[in-house]
Design an enzyme around this catalytic site. Structure first.
Site, PDB file in Angstrom:
ATOM      1  N   VAL A 124      -1.047  -0.483   3.620  1.00 12.61           N
ATOM      2  CA  VAL A 124      -2.414  -0.035   3.313  1.00 12.61           C
ATOM      3  C   VAL A 124      -2.468   0.615   1.930  1.00 12.61           C
ATOM      4  O   VAL A 124      -1.713   1.553   1.651  1.00 12.61           O
ATOM      5  CB  VAL A 124      -2.928   0.983   4.367  1.00 12.61           C
ATOM      6  CG1 VAL A 124      -4.359   1.412   4.052  1.00 12.61           C
ATOM      7  CG2 VAL A 124      -2.850   0.400   5.769  1.00 12.61           C
ATOM      8  N   ILE A 128      -0.604   4.005  -2.712  1.00  7.49           N
ATOM      9  CA  ILE A 128      -1.122   5.304  -2.240  1.00  7.49           C
ATOM     10  C   ILE A 128      -0.463   5.648  -0.904  1.00  7.49           C
ATOM     11  O   ILE A 128      -0.526   4.853   0.023  1.00  7.49           O
ATOM     12  CB  ILE A 128      -2.655   5.281  -2.020  1.00  7.49           C
ATOM     13  CG1 ILE A 128      -3.374   4.784  -3.273  1.00  7.49           C
ATOM     14  CG2 ILE A 128      -3.159   6.639  -1.592  1.00  7.49           C
ATOM     15  CD1 ILE A 128      -4.891   4.624  -3.071  1.00  7.49           C
ATOM     16  N   LYS A 197      -6.446  -3.397   6.953  1.00  5.49           N
ATOM     17  CA  LYS A 197      -6.017  -2.045   6.547  1.00  5.49           C
ATOM     18  C   LYS A 197      -6.832  -0.974   7.278  1.00  5.49           C
ATOM     19  O   LYS A 197      -6.296   0.047   7.713  1.00  5.49           O
ATOM     20  CB  LYS A 197      -6.158  -1.903   5.030  1.00  5.49           C
ATOM     21  CG  LYS A 197      -5.204  -2.836   4.262  1.00  5.49           C
ATOM     22  CD  LYS A 197      -5.574  -2.951   2.797  1.00  5.49           C
ATOM     23  CE  LYS A 197      -4.585  -3.850   2.052  1.00  5.49           C
ATOM     24  NZ  LYS A 197      -5.041  -4.202   0.703  1.00  5.49           N
TER      25      LYS A 197
HETATM   26  N1  HSE Z   1      -4.227  -8.435  -2.043  1.00  2.00           N
HETATM   27  C1  HSE Z   1      -4.246  -7.030  -1.851  1.00  2.00           C
HETATM   28  C2  HSE Z   1      -5.266  -6.438  -2.782  1.00  2.00           C
HETATM   29  C3  HSE Z   1      -2.938  -6.373  -2.173  1.00  2.00           C
HETATM   30  O1  HSE Z   1      -5.830  -7.134  -3.625  1.00  2.00           O
HETATM   31  O2  HSE Z   1      -5.513  -5.248  -2.659  1.00  2.00           O
HETATM   32  C4  HSE Z   1      -2.087  -6.025  -1.056  1.00  2.00           C
HETATM   33  O3  HSE Z   1      -2.688  -5.493   0.045  1.00  2.00           O
END
Ligand code: HSE
Length: 424
Positions: A124, A128, A197
């Site tokens: 997630v 961070i 997420k």
């Molecule tokens: N593809 C995701 C994003 C990155 O663009 O935030 C990894 O979670």
């Protein structure tokens, strides 16, 4: 500790690199050497920027006795679930960045882990440490809400469209070149990556179960220059938001593009950056900001899990040592969502159309907050159409959906009505 990297792509390469580059520091912090010893890839012929023995025989690696921790960076859901389950049966620690795997199987994996460490900080918001923040730093709190921008690719595209007038397709291409996007970028722009997420965070915060299919997910594909024009004129920005909110004894979970007043903190989160704001009953509002995608930021989170495991710290995977005594919260029905709404309508520019639209809205409990009509456009056939923009006061999702359905059937509608929610 010997580490195997299953999937040596953008993130895997960086994990191997950083473990070598910061080796002394990481060993001191972990109290042990952490050494990548083997990488598993599908295609051995592909050129990779990594100094690590590679194989395409995953089963031989899963069965090795000298590996202490497996890093799963394969992508997908079914195959990683099979592989990770086998590794956990062998009581070997797992670290993963795979949010889709967790969105579908987190509670089954929790049951499988027992006392075996299982790290997923990188799943997630990339770099961070939001899992740590929620599970450890804020563990005293009842979580009132989580609001986040958790997809770097979408945020990069929206920022480029808003600030530099870049076309959607060009911004997406650039995000792919920079290594932000998923292998299938519809996961990014369709909101699914964000939803995965959000479910992970909501499970830690509220103990909610549920699959991505159970929550409201809309992507950014439908956003046009007209929406950008309206947002700029009315001092908004457009962001792909993830929202988890306690509403009575239910939890509201949703992912969609939103108009956000441009002076809000979250509105200033631009480019590939992510931000998550968490409000707790004791702490008040907290905000976490940082790079949410990209090889090295994600590798930073993966390695923090490796260090935890090497140190012997083992947190309860979803944040609960024993079952929650109070009943875990259920999801709020999507029709019950209440917020403000924006509509973009392309219509025939003729007598009575505006009156019919406003009547329809009032008959369905929608109260108009603002209205704008873009000057008429004449096409080659010389027939006139107009773009109308409306925003509403707080309304019920069910009423909004009904109005859209009725509008779609009207003869004066020239294009599918488009709606964006407005978040304060
Ligand atoms: N593809 C995701 C994003 C990155 O663009 O935030 C990894 O979670």
């Amino acid at each position: 500790m010997n580490v195997a990297i299953l999937g040596v792509g953008t993130v895997g390469e960086q994990v191997a690199k950083i473990l070598i580059q910061n080796q002394k520091l990481i060993s001191a912090r972990a109290g042990k050497d952490i050494k990548p010893v083997i990488g598993v890839v599908r295609n051995l012929d592909k050129k990779r920027d990594v100094n690590l023995p590679l194989t395409n025989d995953i089963n031989s690696v899963i069965n090795r006795d000298d590996i202490d921790i497996y890093i799963e960076l394969m992508g997908g859901v079914d195959e990683p679930y099979r592989v990770v389950s086998e590794i956990l049966h062998r009581k070997k620690a797992v670290v993963t960045a795979n949010k889709a795997l967790l969105a579908y199987h987190r509670f089954k994996l929790q049951n499988l882990t027992g006392d075996t460490p299982f790290g997923f900080e990188a799943s997630v918001a990339g770099g961070i440490p939001i899992i740590k923040a929620l599970r450890e730093g804020l563990s005293a709190n009842q979580i009132l809400s989580i609001n986040g921008i958790m997809n770097g690719t979408s945020n990069y595209i929206l920022t480029s469209m808003m600030n530099s007038g870049v076309k959607f397709e060009d911004a997406l291409k650039k995000a792919q070149e920079l290594g932000y996007a998923e292998a299938d970028p519809t996961f990014d722009i369709g909101g699914f990556d964000t939803a995965h997420k959000l479910l992970i965070l909501a499970s830690i915060a509220y103990g909610v179960h549920g699959d991505p299919e159970d929550i409201l997910i809309e992507g950014i594909e439908g956003i046009t220059k007209d929406d950008i024009f309206f947002a700029q004129d009315f001092e908004y920005v457009i962001k792909l938001l993830a929202i988890a909110k306690k509403v009575g004894d239910k939890v509201e979970l949703r992912v969609h593009p939103a108009l956000v007043a441009k002076d809000k903190m979250i509105a200033k989160v631009d480019g590939v950056m992510n931000a998550v704001s968490v409000a707790g009953d004791a702490v008040g509002e907290t905000m976490f900001y940082g790079p949410g995608a990209g090889g090295s930021a994600t590798a930073s989170a993966v390695i923090s899990d490796l260090i935890d495991i090497a140190r012997g710290t083992n947190f309860p995977m979803m944040g609960y040592k024993s079952p929650l005594e109070i009943k875990s919260l259920e999801l709020l029905a999507q029709d019950e969502i209440r917020t403000k709404y924006y509509f973009r309508l392309k219509v025939d520019d003729k007598v009575g159309v505006l009156a019919r639209i406003t009547n329809l809205m009032s008959e369905n409990n929608l109260s108009i907050d603002s209205f704008l009509q873009k000057p008429h456009i004449k096409n080659e056939e010389n027939d006139k159409k107009a773009t109308l923009f409306f925003t509403t006061h707080t309304s019920r999702e069910a009423d909004v959906k009904r109005v859209i359905r009725i509008l779609e059937e009207q003869e004066f509608i020239r294009e599918k009505p488009f709606m964006i929610r407005i978040e304060q």
